[in-house]
Design a protein around this motif. Structure first.
Motif, PDB file in Angstrom:
ATOM      1  N   PHE A 149       0.824  -1.122  -0.028  1.00 34.41           N
ATOM      2  CA  PHE A 149      -0.105   0.043   0.015  1.00 34.41           C
ATOM      3  C   PHE A 149       0.868   1.266   0.078  1.00 34.41           C
ATOM      4  CE2 PHE A 149      -2.458  -3.484   1.914  1.00 34.41           C
ATOM      5  CZ  PHE A 149      -3.709  -3.326   1.255  1.00 34.41           C
ATOM      6  N   PHE A 150       0.947   1.794  -1.203  1.00 33.28           N
ATOM      7  CA  PHE A 150       1.860   3.282  -1.297  1.00 33.28           C
ATOM      8  C   PHE A 150       0.798   4.440  -1.641  1.00 33.28           C
ATOM      9  CE2 PHE A 150       6.292   1.474  -2.209  1.00 33.28           C
ATOM     10  CZ  PHE A 150       6.415   1.181  -0.873  1.00 33.28           C
ATOM     11  N   ASP A 151      -0.570   4.109  -1.474  1.00 35.89           N
ATOM     12  CA  ASP A 151      -1.641   5.017  -1.696  1.00 35.89           C
ATOM     13  C   ASP A 151      -2.204   5.418  -0.320  1.00 35.89           C
ATOM     14  OD1 ASP A 151      -3.432   6.736  -3.052  1.00 35.89           O
ATOM     15  OD2 ASP A 151      -4.806   5.045  -3.362  1.00 35.89           O
ATOM     16  N   ASN A 152      -1.466   5.727   0.603  1.00 33.93           N
ATOM     17  CA  ASN A 152      -1.964   5.964   2.038  1.00 33.93           C
ATOM     18  C   ASN A 152      -2.653   7.337   2.043  1.00 33.93           C
ATOM     19  OD1 ASN A 152      -1.188   3.354   3.422  1.00 33.93           O
ATOM     20  ND2 ASN A 152       0.586   3.985   2.492  1.00 33.93           N
ATOM     21  N   ALA A 153      -2.178   8.221   1.378  1.00 31.24           N
ATOM     22  CA  ALA A 153      -2.645   9.645   1.283  1.00 31.24           C
ATOM     23  C   ALA A 153      -4.302   9.738   0.756  1.00 31.24           C
ATOM     24  CB  ALA A 153      -2.090  10.765   0.313  1.00 31.24           C
ATOM     25  N   GLY A 154      -4.617   8.695   0.186  1.00 31.87           N
ATOM     26  CA  GLY A 154      -6.114   8.456  -0.440  1.00 31.87           C
ATOM     27  C   GLY A 154      -6.803   7.610   0.862  1.00 31.87           C
ATOM     28  N   GLY A 155      -6.179   6.987   1.605  1.00 29.60           N
ATOM     29  CA  GLY A 155      -6.684   6.309   2.908  1.00 29.60           C
ATOM     30  C   GLY A 155      -5.746   5.280   3.184  1.00 29.60           C
ATOM     31  N   PHE A 171      -9.200  17.200   9.594  1.00 26.09           N
ATOM     32  CA  PHE A 171      -8.979  16.256   8.982  1.00 26.09           C
ATOM     33  C   PHE A 171      -9.814  14.839   9.079  1.00 26.09           C
ATOM     34  CE2 PHE A 171      -7.417  15.758  13.614  1.00 26.09           C
ATOM     35  CZ  PHE A 171      -7.481  14.343  13.698  1.00 26.09           C
ATOM     36  N   SER A 172      -9.162  13.867   8.336  1.00 23.36           N
ATOM     37  CA  SER A 172      -9.912  12.661   8.317  1.00 23.36           C
ATOM     38  C   SER A 172      -9.580  11.556   8.948  1.00 23.36           C
ATOM     39  CB  SER A 172     -10.167  12.303   6.786  1.00 23.36           C
ATOM     40  OG  SER A 172     -10.893  13.473   6.036  1.00 23.36           O
ATOM     41  N   TRP A 173     -10.187  10.781   9.872  1.00 24.50           N
ATOM     42  CA  TRP A 173      -9.578   9.735  10.508  1.00 24.50           C
ATOM     43  C   TRP A 173      -9.172   8.672   9.766  1.00 24.50           C
ATOM     44  CZ3 TRP A 173      -7.985  10.167  15.543  1.00 24.50           C
ATOM     45  CH2 TRP A 173      -8.132  11.275  16.242  1.00 24.50           C
ATOM     46  N   TYR A 174      -9.956   8.412   8.641  1.00 19.86           N
ATOM     47  CA  TYR A 174      -9.563   7.326   7.717  1.00 19.86           C
ATOM     48  C   TYR A 174      -8.243   7.551   6.970  1.00 19.86           C
ATOM     49  CZ  TYR A 174     -11.335  10.032   3.622  1.00 19.86           C
ATOM     50  OH  TYR A 174     -11.559  10.895   2.454  1.00 19.86           O
ATOM     51  N   LYS A 175      -7.519   8.452   7.223  1.00 23.40           N
ATOM     52  CA  LYS A 175      -6.305   8.604   6.718  1.00 23.40           C
ATOM     53  C   LYS A 175      -5.362   8.329   8.057  1.00 23.40           C
ATOM     54  CE  LYS A 175      -7.928  10.503   2.650  1.00 23.40           C
ATOM     55  NZ  LYS A 175      -7.588  11.722   2.075  1.00 23.40           N
ATOM     56  N   VAL A 176      -5.999   8.403   9.112  1.00 23.10           N
ATOM     57  CA  VAL A 176      -4.953   8.173  10.472  1.00 23.10           C
ATOM     58  C   VAL A 176      -5.344   6.981  11.044  1.00 23.10           C
ATOM     59  CG1 VAL A 176      -4.128   9.350  12.499  1.00 23.10           C
ATOM     60  CG2 VAL A 176      -5.268  10.591  10.400  1.00 23.10           C
TER      61      VAL A 176
END
Length: 406
Positions: free
Chosen positions: A23-29, A218-223
């Motif tokens: 997973f290298f798309d973590n800025a998306g979620g 901010f969005s918790w699904y990014k955290v």
């Protein structure tokens, strides 16, 4: 020396990492913690009733919801009355814009570096209320930054709102929010400084009081959490807000004013699991180790990019953790962004992205790229990624790039 993360323990906390997908798309979620999933399941199985009831399960449900709010507020050093949880940062800022009233001719300063979530609502507010829009737009370059110096010429005593991102979701560059907020308030004490922290929050500890901001989201699904977001508005700033709530309900807190029953109860109850993971009660905070781990990840990838003459990095070229987070965007000469991403994904298990990521103005007007749809290649990492994954990714990139050269 920075505390090192126990990577086996870290990765074991995220069930999705057991798959072959990298997973290298973590800025998306980002991926969700197992403990987050456990809490969601527990709530739905055992306390899935409406809030406020006096029977036993109702009281337990209400207490769990309150627990989530308390943990979320404490996490950013705010009071419970100063936060609201909702579906997305985009929706929360849209709701906030509906509560504000300024005078015709008042000025709003909008950053062109931002995700559209922190732009569209303020443009609509300006249209509805006859406000003057000033664009905060650094000169076209590969490494644009929002700074006090390039904000200062835009500020006047008529400034009522300043929007900016804490870290760009494309560039990864960290902006000095504290200095910017201090300057804005010095020139116009009535100005609201509204910060989009979606791309910053997964990577750094947050203290809204220390930053001196008026609104911060901010969005918790990014955290590492559930698909829910949070907005902070200071108690002082709330004095100028109208309430969107039903007339017969209280209007004292930010949730009263803006919540609109938009926060799923089970997701609110999951938030304390994220807080406990990052700042365990009675244990050692992970933040020092997270910053150190992410610094290694970004430096390995950026070092590769610096070593090739055909790669243009957008944002800081340095891996210095004081300057950036590990969201790394680039283009390779002779390759379309979509073309390169799909070529690598077609041969490997790496998941990363191409495009403009809802930051079309940044791509077109500040980076100067003609095709915003193709945009950039974005590799967005977090602390559960490993240096070995980055090195394997670089090897995959080199193989694909060599195929066209040959």
């Amino acid at each position: 020396m920075a505390s090192e993360l126990n990577m086996a323990e870290v990765r074991g906390s995220f069930p999705a990492l057991n798959s072959d997908q990298v997973f290298f798309d973590n800025a998306g979620g980002s991926q969700a913690l197992a403990t987050v999933v456990d809490r969601i399941k527990d709530y739905l199985l055992n306390t899935n009733v409406q809030l406020g009831a006096t029977y036993a399960t109702g009281r337990k449900s209400t207490a769990r919801y309150a627990e989530g709010y308390a943990a979320a507020a404490k996490y950013i050093n705010a009071s419970v009355d100063e936060i609201v949880l909702g579906s997305s940062t985009t929706q929360l800022y849209r709701n906030l814009s509906q509560t504000l009233t300024f005078s015709p001719g008042d000025e709003v300063i909008i950053s062109a570096v931002d995700h559209e979530a922190n732009i569209a609502s303020w443009l609509d507010l300006a249209r509805r209320q006859g406000l003057t829009v000033k664009w905060w737009k650094p000169p076209v370059s590969t490494n644009p930054k929002l700074t006090p110096d390039n904000l200062r010429p835009l500020l006047t005593s008529k400034t009522r709102l300043v929007s900016l991102t804490h870290a760009s979701n494309i560039l990864g560059t960290i902006h000095d929010v504290k200095a910017i907020a201090s300057l804005a308030h010095a020139v116009s004490p009535a100005a609201l400084v509204c910060v989009d922290a979606v791309a910053y929050a997964p990577h750094r500890r947050i203290d809204v009081k220390e930053l001196g901001v008026d609104a911060y989201s901010f969005s918790w699904y990014k955290v590492y959490g559930p698909h829910i977001s949070m907005l902070y508005v200071s108690g002082e700033a709330q004095k100028g807000m109208a309430s969107l709530g039903h007339y017969f309900n209280p209007h004292a807190t930010l949730e009263n004013k803006m919540g609109l029953a938009g926060a799923s109860y089970e997701l609110v109850y999951a938030v304390p699991a994220v807080v406990e993971y990052l700042n365990p009660e009675g244990g050692e905070s992970k933040w020092e180790g997270i910053v150190a781990q992410e610094g290694m990840l970004q430096e390995v990838l950026l070092g590769w990019a610096r070593g090739r003459g055909d790669v243009t990095v957008y944002g800081e070229g340095s891996g210095d953790t004081a300057l950036r987070v590990p969201t790394v965007s680039f283009r390779v000469r002779g390759w379309g962004s979509w073309e390169l991403v799909e070529a690598v994904e077609g041969q490997t298990g790496f998941g990363f992205r191409w495009g403009s990521f809802y930051s079309v103005r940044l791509v077109e007007e500040v980076l100067g790229l003609e095709d915003s749809r193709d945009g950039v290649v974005r590799v967005s990492m977090v602390h559960y990624n490993t240096v070995d994954e980055v090195r394997a990714f670089i090897a995959a990139l080199e193989k694909v790039l060599a195929s066209k050269e040959s």
